[in-house]
Structures are given as structure tokens and as C-alpha cells.
Design a protein around this motif. Sequence first.
Motif, mmCIF file in Angstrom:
data_model
loop_
_atom_site.group_PDB
_atom_site.id
_atom_site.type_symbol
_atom_site.label_atom_id
_atom_site.label_comp_id
_atom_site.label_asym_id
_atom_site.label_seq_id
_atom_site.Cartn_x
_atom_site.Cartn_y
_atom_site.Cartn_z
ATOM 1 N N THR A 424 4.361 52.590 4.620
ATOM 2 C CA THR A 424 2.995 52.799 5.271
ATOM 3 C C THR A 424 2.073 53.021 6.180
ATOM 4 O O THR A 424 2.987 53.098 7.472
ATOM 5 C CB THR A 424 2.145 52.094 4.144
ATOM 6 N N HIS A 425 1.488 53.691 6.153
ATOM 7 C CA HIS A 425 0.543 54.271 7.040
ATOM 8 C C HIS A 425 -0.114 52.819 7.384
ATOM 9 O O HIS A 425 0.297 52.452 8.969
ATOM 10 C CB HIS A 425 -0.913 54.920 7.016
ATOM 11 N N GLU A 426 -0.361 51.710 7.507
ATOM 12 C CA GLU A 426 -0.683 50.445 7.771
ATOM 13 C C GLU A 426 0.609 49.844 8.330
ATOM 14 O O GLU A 426 0.475 48.992 9.794
ATOM 15 C CB GLU A 426 -1.077 49.652 6.571
ATOM 16 N N GLU A 427 2.103 49.625 7.692
ATOM 17 C CA GLU A 427 3.021 49.230 7.968
ATOM 18 C C GLU A 427 3.509 49.946 9.280
ATOM 19 O O GLU A 427 4.160 49.456 10.783
ATOM 20 C CB GLU A 427 4.601 49.407 7.479
ATOM 21 N N SER A 429 1.887 51.566 11.648
ATOM 22 C CA SER A 429 0.620 51.096 12.591
ATOM 23 C C SER A 429 0.908 50.304 12.580
ATOM 24 O O SER A 429 0.481 49.838 14.289
ATOM 25 C CB SER A 429 -0.587 51.712 12.401
ATOM 26 N N SER A 430 0.548 48.763 12.192
ATOM 27 C CA SER A 430 0.916 47.875 12.786
ATOM 28 C C SER A 430 2.195 47.299 12.996
ATOM 29 O O SER A 430 2.198 46.500 14.288
ATOM 30 C CB SER A 430 0.959 46.615 10.981
ATOM 31 N N ARG A 433 1.634 48.952 16.754
ATOM 32 C CA ARG A 433 0.952 47.871 17.870
ATOM 33 C C ARG A 433 2.033 47.043 18.522
ATOM 34 O O ARG A 433 1.456 46.231 19.653
ATOM 35 C CB ARG A 433 -0.288 47.332 16.948
ATOM 36 N N ASN A 442 -3.960 54.293 17.478
ATOM 37 C CA ASN A 442 -4.060 55.502 16.479
ATOM 38 C C ASN A 442 -2.934 56.150 16.862
ATOM 39 O O ASN A 442 -2.539 57.381 17.749
ATOM 40 C CB ASN A 442 -5.188 56.663 16.884
ATOM 41 N N SER A 444 -1.977 57.753 13.870
ATOM 42 C CA SER A 444 -2.429 59.447 12.573
ATOM 43 C C SER A 444 -1.506 60.260 12.704
ATOM 44 O O SER A 444 -0.857 61.039 12.270
ATOM 45 C CB SER A 444 -3.772 59.529 12.399
ATOM 46 N N TYR A 458 0.675 59.734 3.339
ATOM 47 C CA TYR A 458 0.915 58.593 3.538
ATOM 48 C C TYR A 458 1.607 57.335 2.766
ATOM 49 O O TYR A 458 1.524 56.407 3.507
ATOM 50 C CB TYR A 458 -1.079 57.964 3.652
#
Length: 520
Positions: A424-427, A429-430, A433, A442, A444, A458
Motif C-alpha cells: 500500500t501507499h502507507e507501507e 512511504s513508511s 522514510r 513524498n 507519490s 494505491y
Amino acid sequence: MTPRRVFALPRQQSLFLPAVLNPFVQEVKLAKCVFRGIFLVPIRAIFLTLVLMVTWPVAVITTFLHPLKGAVAPMTGWRRFMCRRVMAFLGRSYYFFMGFRVVVKGQQVSSTEAPILVVAPHSTFFDGIVCIVAGLPSTVSRTENLATPIFGRFVRCLQPVLVSRQDPDSRKNTIMEIDSRAKSGGRWPQILVFPEGTCTNRSCLITFKQGAFIPGVPVQPVVMRYPNRLDTVTWTWQGFSSTLLLLTLSQLYTNVEIEFLPPVTPTEEEKKRPVLFARTVRNVMAQALGVPVTDHTYEDCRLMISAGELTLPMEAGLVEFTKISQKLDLKWDNVKKELEGFAAVACSCKGGRINIQEFASFLKLPISPALQELFALFDRDGDGTIDFREYVIGVTILCRPANTEEVLRTAFQLFDTDEDQRITHEEFSSMLRSALGVCDLNVSKLFKEIDTDTSIIYQIFYSEFQAFALNHPEYAKLFTTYLELQRYQALQGVESELSSTNHVSSEDNQEESISDKKDD
């Protein structure tokens, strides 16, 4: 502070930059030519026309009813006399009226001693004068040249080995014909070959093609020099053929030196491997000329033109194609594709070189320790930038080997924290980071590039992840570099803990020994 990891990447000396970066360009200066040309060009044009008017009918008579294809036999009797004596004399006259002063050094040997003459450097259409001096030996010529008005007849007199672009077996047939003539025991005249296969600016000797060396017979090297204050003869990919002709005719005289070097006989190993024989002969000629050798070829010239079409500096395409293709097992189409990829990164930079900011921008990632180390692996000369040559080597040696199924599976699993076979987008990004140490990252744009399946927004599946990684091998190497850094930092932490533990235990032992002494 965590110490910087020292990585070992062997730098093959054979992949270092060549002594001459670009042998395919030449600046032409027009100074002092115009006024002399007003008087000299018309006079010389008159004399050259007269010579041509005599030469053409002589060439027609010499080649009349003499076949060029099929069961071709060498010229004998009066035809050979007309070719080697009369046509050679007219050829010398032609160059004399163009203003050429020819100095011949060394001694040309017979066709039985050296059936093949190899001439270098090849830098201009005026190099044809060596054919006149050598007594009109056979040459290798395109079939289309025979149809050229007037000059086609002159080519026929040479009884050339013909090359046809339409014939798929032309290369094989050409090599067989050269081999047959070279081993004819002196029946055929010598074969004259320009082994570089293209024109250069004479600053070096580029790769010799193997055709003249495949027969495994002795060859006689012939070197050419144009020792003039003003160079009006050099003709590279830039063309200027008519301009160079006018400039040359505008000179009072043009010096040319032709030196016949002693014949070179191949060893048994060189007979089996023509590439070794070609290198030996090239080194002999380079030493006589006092110039370096490089592994550029005509393919470099094509890449240089392609670089210009991609709005890169033309020198960006020069990679020493022979060396790169052999050592990295790359074809011309592969290198051309890499050039297009490099252009996508370097299109906005000046000078055709990528710095770390542009590298990070292309990868759509911030500058981090892992990215800095990946950049350092590409930057072979350590000047803080990556040129196309370094990019090709880096992608081939570093990135593509890292793009294995195991690495891709490991990377996907690392991003897929909940193990549901999708990212997912959250996974995404996390993880980035955490890996890059940037809180407000960012991602995206990068996520959207990977997520090609628009039906499920996503979410990245393994097939999408794999397809993106195969087309962008830089990310695979960036990922493995990150893992190596993590392991290195972990080892550093373990070592520091062990050293501190040892230090504490040694202090405890010292205290115990002191207390024991007090008790005693």
C-alpha cells in the motif's frame, strides 16, 4: 558518529578513459585561404580537368570487356602495363596539379613477401594517393562505387574486392575473396586496406577491423602523415568534402608523407586469433607515428551522432565501443538503449554529466547515505559526476546483476509489512522514510510510476514491482546498498558493544586484583 563504510570496487585499468577522448572531430580554419584560392583554384581546376579527360578513356580501354564478377582473373599483359604504369602516372599528375608534395619513406615489398598493405591513419578522401604510390593495388570497395560517373571506371582499374549492402553473405564472401587473393602466390597484386574502417583526426589509432588479418599472411604496414601548418585535408563525420577540396586547392602546396614499414609476420597464435594480429600491427604503426591507441570504432561515431540527436553533447556517446562491448558483452543496440536512458537523466544538465542532485531527482528520492554510496560506485574517476561511459559500466556491472529474483522478492517482502502480497501507499512511504531517514518524504510520484494497474488504486502487486525493477535496475542496486549499509552499521554496533564489554570486564578484573592485594 557511525564511521563511513569503506567498500571495495576493483577498477579495471582496461576500463579507464582513453588517451584521446574524441578522434572523430576536426576544426577547419578558413584563415588565409580565400585570397590565394581566387587565383589558384581556377588554374588548378583547368589542369585537373585536362588530366581527367585523358585518364577516363585510358581507364575505359584498360577495363574494356574485363569482367568484375564471376570467374575474375588478375589483369595481365598490356592491361597490367596500362594500369600499373600509365594510370599510375596519370594519378600522380592529378595529385601534383592539386598541389600535393609527396615524400615516400621506406621500401614497398612485393606481393609474395606481403600480400596485404594496411594503411593508417585514415583521415581523408585524399588518402587515395597511397594507392597511386603503391602502384594501384586492389582495394575493398562498395559495389555502388562502380556506378559513379567517371570515377567508377578508375575504381574498376583496381580490380577491387566488392562489398554489397544488399547481399546478406557479403561480409563472408569478402573475407573469402581477400583470403583467396592473399594466398595466390603473387598472381594477384597486393590488397590495400584501411583497417580503421572510418576517418579520424589522426590524433590516435582506433580499433583495427579484422578483415585484413584473417588470412594469417604477412602484412606491410603503411603510415600516412600530413605535416602542414594548416590542416585542410582531414575529413571526419562532419563531412565538408567540397569545402575541404576548395581549401586544399587554395594552398600553395600540401605535404604528405607515406612510409612503408617492414612487413609483420603473424605468430601461430596470431594466425588463430586475428584480433591479436591486428593489435600487434596497430601497435607497430602507432609507435612509428608517435600516437596512442584507443578502442574507438565506427560504432562510437554512430553513438556520438545519436547523442547529438538526443540533445546531449556529442562527445557523451564516445565509450570505446570495442572494449565496452567485449568486456561487458553488449551489442550496439544495447548501448544505444542505455544512451537513451542516460539522456532521460541528463537532458537537463550541462555538459552531458550527471551530478548527485540530478541523480537523486531522476530516482525521485532524496540524497541519503545509500544513494550517495550508489552514486560513488557509478562515479569511477571520483570527480563528482557521472558521464555516459560510467553510466553504461555502472548499470551493466552493478545494477543488472543485483536485479535477481531473490533480491526482488526480498525487497517486496520488506515493503509488504502485513504480508498480504501487496504494497500500500502507507507501507511504501513508511519503509522509504525509515530507510532514508527522512520524515517528510513524498513518494507519490514514484509510487504512481510503479503502480501501473489503474483498476486498483494505491496498491502495488509483485508483477508491477518486478516489471518496474527490471526497467529501472538502479533501484535494485540502491536497495542492496541499503541492506549492506544496515549490516555494516549493525556490525559496527556489535563491535562497539563487545569493545565496551571487554573494557568493563578488564576494569572489574583490575579492581578485583587490587582488592586481593589489599586483603593479602
